[in-house]
Design a protein around this motif. Structure first.
Motif, PDB file in Angstrom:
ATOM      1  N   ILE A 120      53.950  52.678  47.144  1.00 55.10           N
ATOM      2  CA  ILE A 120      54.243  52.144  45.727  1.00 55.10           C
ATOM      3  C   ILE A 120      54.521  53.193  45.108  1.00 55.10           C
ATOM      4  CG2 ILE A 120      52.929  49.540  46.957  1.00 55.10           C
ATOM      5  CD1 ILE A 120      50.632  49.885  44.584  1.00 55.10           C
ATOM      6  N   THR A 388      56.410  50.831  42.420  1.00 56.34           N
ATOM      7  CA  THR A 388      57.237  49.190  43.215  1.00 56.34           C
ATOM      8  C   THR A 388      56.971  48.072  43.208  1.00 56.34           C
ATOM      9  OG1 THR A 388      56.889  50.052  45.220  1.00 56.34           O
ATOM     10  CG2 THR A 388      58.344  51.140  44.066  1.00 56.34           C
ATOM     11  N   GLN A 389      55.851  48.193  42.424  1.00 57.16           N
ATOM     12  CA  GLN A 389      55.840  47.264  42.494  1.00 57.16           C
ATOM     13  C   GLN A 389      54.512  46.578  41.520  1.00 57.16           C
ATOM     14  OE1 GLN A 389      54.275  46.202  46.820  1.00 57.16           O
ATOM     15  NE2 GLN A 389      51.686  46.091  45.955  1.00 57.16           N
ATOM     16  N   ASP A 390      53.563  45.776  40.854  1.00 55.66           N
ATOM     17  CA  ASP A 390      52.795  45.623  39.872  1.00 55.66           C
ATOM     18  C   ASP A 390      51.181  46.283  40.611  1.00 55.66           C
ATOM     19  OD1 ASP A 390      53.841  44.303  38.520  1.00 55.66           O
ATOM     20  OD2 ASP A 390      53.568  42.792  38.456  1.00 55.66           O
ATOM     21  N   ASP A 391      49.995  46.724  40.148  1.00 52.08           N
ATOM     22  CA  ASP A 391      49.067  47.285  40.351  1.00 52.08           C
ATOM     23  C   ASP A 391      48.060  47.134  39.805  1.00 52.08           C
ATOM     24  OD1 ASP A 391      47.233  48.368  42.667  1.00 52.08           O
ATOM     25  OD2 ASP A 391      48.119  50.532  42.274  1.00 52.08           O
ATOM     26  N   LYS A 400      55.228  46.782  37.304  1.00 59.06           N
ATOM     27  CA  LYS A 400      56.498  47.187  38.353  1.00 59.06           C
ATOM     28  C   LYS A 400      56.833  48.288  37.446  1.00 59.06           C
ATOM     29  CE  LYS A 400      59.707  45.441  41.286  1.00 59.06           C
ATOM     30  NZ  LYS A 400      60.543  44.595  41.894  1.00 59.06           N
TER      31      LYS A 400
END
Length: 636
Positions: A120, A388-391, A400
């Motif tokens: 990601i 590329t995505q919330d973390d 993101k």
């Protein structure tokens, strides 16, 4: 027409600002149980004046819409970001014109996120100043998002780099080192040009089998560097100008011509290798490897192979010359290490230039190169990734779309790993007392897999090329030349007409406990360096010098009082402002150590020139490099 232009520009700016404000407000939603990363408008406001006085940087204020952009200096911004890391911690976020930028100051966190979570964290952010979308156009592999184009070009890159390394890079660095040395003998004051030309010529030979396009490759690299640098093209500072028509946006028109010329250049180079192959005279190159099995790569558009090769050529021309220029800077400001380097080269190479096979026996040369990359990293802000995505990380929320920066300037200054980190000290790589020491010294130190080449799936595939170019290039320079600060009244453009290496005669130069094969044992180094109270040869040399990072003595303290205020500016930090940070040219004395060596190099180069081994640069766009025409050099 002028009022209409003003209205259109003003309206576009307002709409862009409102959109950024809306996008930023959406990014503030934090999932329950998590907290936002620290950063301006957060932790700093909780620090009292006594706490703030500990820091050597102004606390960023943060502003509506533009965020902390006004707080970031254009020159050496990487130092500011590293200083902010001392305030907010090893990972923090900054709003820059509506985009969330996350700065990472330790290798551990960079690996935790960018390598271990590479699925990601391996995208690249959009570069608005480029006409074609860098993420999807399949033109620039290092700037591509993680997609099919990235996958197939990365496979291609693996093959061409592996085959080049197996062929010892066709000896191209060794061939071009001779031309570089002759240029330095004739015009030492133009050392920057000679070093950049050396890299461009080697890269041209690797990419297309001949060197005549070296000047053009350097120009293509300069223009692209402006296009991709946050402090370069206006389109990266104010992206909406790229949505305006060309007649209203000079920066967009500039980029369109740059991209058009680049495409034409790559096409021209491919056609030339195709013709060379048909005539049976094509030299080994990446393009020839592509053409010999064109169908196996699965490239999707007509010139994808041309771009895949050309991009590696540009990448090499962009980056490798910077640490070579840093080498000159380091040897002039830290002269105590040059005699050690001279001794090693003289002992291993004698009266011949260094070659690839000397690598195991030249650990101090490799240590100097490794320290150049650490001390003044060519990409000090790191190449950014995009999430590329919330973390989340250790209870912190990372949204993101965040642009992730492995801040190499800070990572390379971790005091636990690099004691006295501001000092240039190659000994940290060859003495067991340092945390960075590794054995065997026939292999280590090495720049391969250093943090400067990136993390995870975005690790640079051209590491071996960079390593070979610097090993041969810098080894050749040190083999032939000595260098020192220019004294008042000296003419730095003169070369010496006598043997000018008094160090070798006046000093008992150390071998830092090296045997003939440069295999230093732990016992030898512990005995020779760390345990005995009698000073070693190396310590005797180093004791003669004072340099940045040396603990102050009574004498240095006294001298410091006498220094002019201007001397407080660190001359080793006069760097360019683009993404690839290069030390700006400076004056120093560059002289041959031995006239016999100088004449030997010149004779060998002249023989190669007579045999057609060295080509003159070629102009591709006509008079004045195509000024005012459809294709040609743009102002940089």
């Amino acid at each position: 027409m002028a009022p209409l232009t003003l209205i259109v520009a003003s309206s576009s700016l307002v709409l862009y600002a409102l959109w950024k404000l809306f996008a930023a407000s959406k990014g503030r939603r934090i999932p329950r149980g998590l907290k936002p990363l620290p950063g301006p408008k957060g932790t700093a406001t909780k620090l009292n004046s006594k706490q703030l006085s500990r820091y050597k940087t102004d606390i960023p204020k943060g502003y509506p819409i533009v965020g902390s952009v006004p707080d970031v200096p254009e020159k050496n911004s990487f130092i500011t970001f590293a200083d902010w890391g001392k305030i907010y911690g090893p990972i923090y976020q900054v709003n820059l014109a509506g985009s969330n930028h996350v700065w990472i100051s330790t290798d551990e966190i960079a690996r935790d996120l960018l390598a271990k979570k590479g699925a990601i964290y391996s995208d690249r952010p959009h570069i608005p100043a480029l006409i074609d979308d860098n993420r999807t156009s399949a033109q620039y592999l290092p700037l591509l998002s993680k997609n099919e184009g990235w996958t197939r070009q990365r496979k291609f890159a693996n093959v061409i780099m592996r085959e080049s390394e197996k062929a010892v890079f066709h000896r191209y660095p060794e061939i071009e080192a001779k031309r570089m040395l002759v240029e330095l003998l004739d015009k030492p004051d133009q050392y920057n040009h000679a070093l950049e030309s050396f890299i461009a010529r080697v890269t041209c030979r690797l990419a297309w089998g001949h060197s005549e396009a070296s000047d053009e490759l350097k120009q293509r690299a300069r223009e692209l560097l402006i296009g991709v640098s946050p402090t370069g093209a206006l389109g990266n500072k104010i992206p909406f100008v790229m949505d305006l028509p060309d007649w209203l946006s000079p920066t967009k028109a500039w980029e369109r011509r740059r991209a058009r010329t680049e495409r034409k250049f790559f096409e021209t180079m491919q056609r030339q290798v195709e013709q060379d192959s048909q005539e049976g005279k094509a030299a080994p190159s990446w393009m020839k490897l592509f053409l010999d099995s064109r169908s196996k790569w699965g490239f999707k558009y007509e010139l994808e192979g041309a771009y895949a090769v050309g991009m590696h050529g540009i990448a090499g021309a962009l980056t490798i010359a910077a640490p070579m220029q840093t080498f000159c800077l380091a040897m002039v400001h830290y002269p105590q290490f040059l005699p050690i380097l001279h001794e090693e080269l003289d002992r291993v190479c004698g009266d011949r230039l260094p070659v690839a096979e000397d690598r195991p026996n030249l650990p101090f040369l490799r240590a100097v190169i490794r320290e150049c990359l650490r001390w003044r990293p060519p990409v000090p802000t790191g190449i950014p990734h995009e999430l590329t995505q919330d973390d989340e990380y250790n209870g912190y929320f990372i949204p993101k779309g965040s642009v992730m920066h492995p801040l190499e300037w800070a990572i390379a200054r971790d005091p636990n790993l690099f004691p006295d980190p501001e000092a240039f000290n190659p000994l940290r790589w060859v003495e067991p007392g340092y945390p960075t020491y590794q054995e065997p010294l026939t292999q280590y130190p090495t720049i391969i897999n250093s943090t400067q080449f990136g993390y995870g799936r975005r690790t640079c595939q051209g590491q071996a090329v960079s390593d070979e170019d610097m090993f041969i290039g810098l080894g050749s320079i040190a083999w032939l030349f000595t260098m020192e600060k220019t004294k008042d009244g000296d003419d730095e453009s003169e070369t010496s007409d006598t043997f000018t290496s008094p160090e070798a005669e006046k000093m008992d130069i150390p071998s830092i406990a090296l045997n003939e094969k440069a295999s230093i044992s732990q016992e030898e180094l512990n005995t020779g360096v760390n345990k005995l109270s009698i000073p070693t040869k190396e310590q005797n040399i180093l004791a003669q010098y004072e340099y940045p990072g040396t603990p102050p003595t009574a004498t240095t303290k006294k001298n410091a009082v006498k220094k002019d205020k201007k001397s407080k500016i660190d001359p080793t930090l006069d760097y360019s402002v683009l993404l690839i940070a290069k030390p700006l040219p400076f004056k120093f004395t560059l002289k041959p150590r031995d006239l016999g060596r100088a004449e030997k190099v010149r004779k060998s180069f002249n023989e190669g020139r007579e045999n057609g081994e060295y080509e003159d640069p070629k102009e591709y766009w006509g008079e004045q490099h195509g000024k005012g025409k459809e294709f040609g050099w743009s102002k940089v």
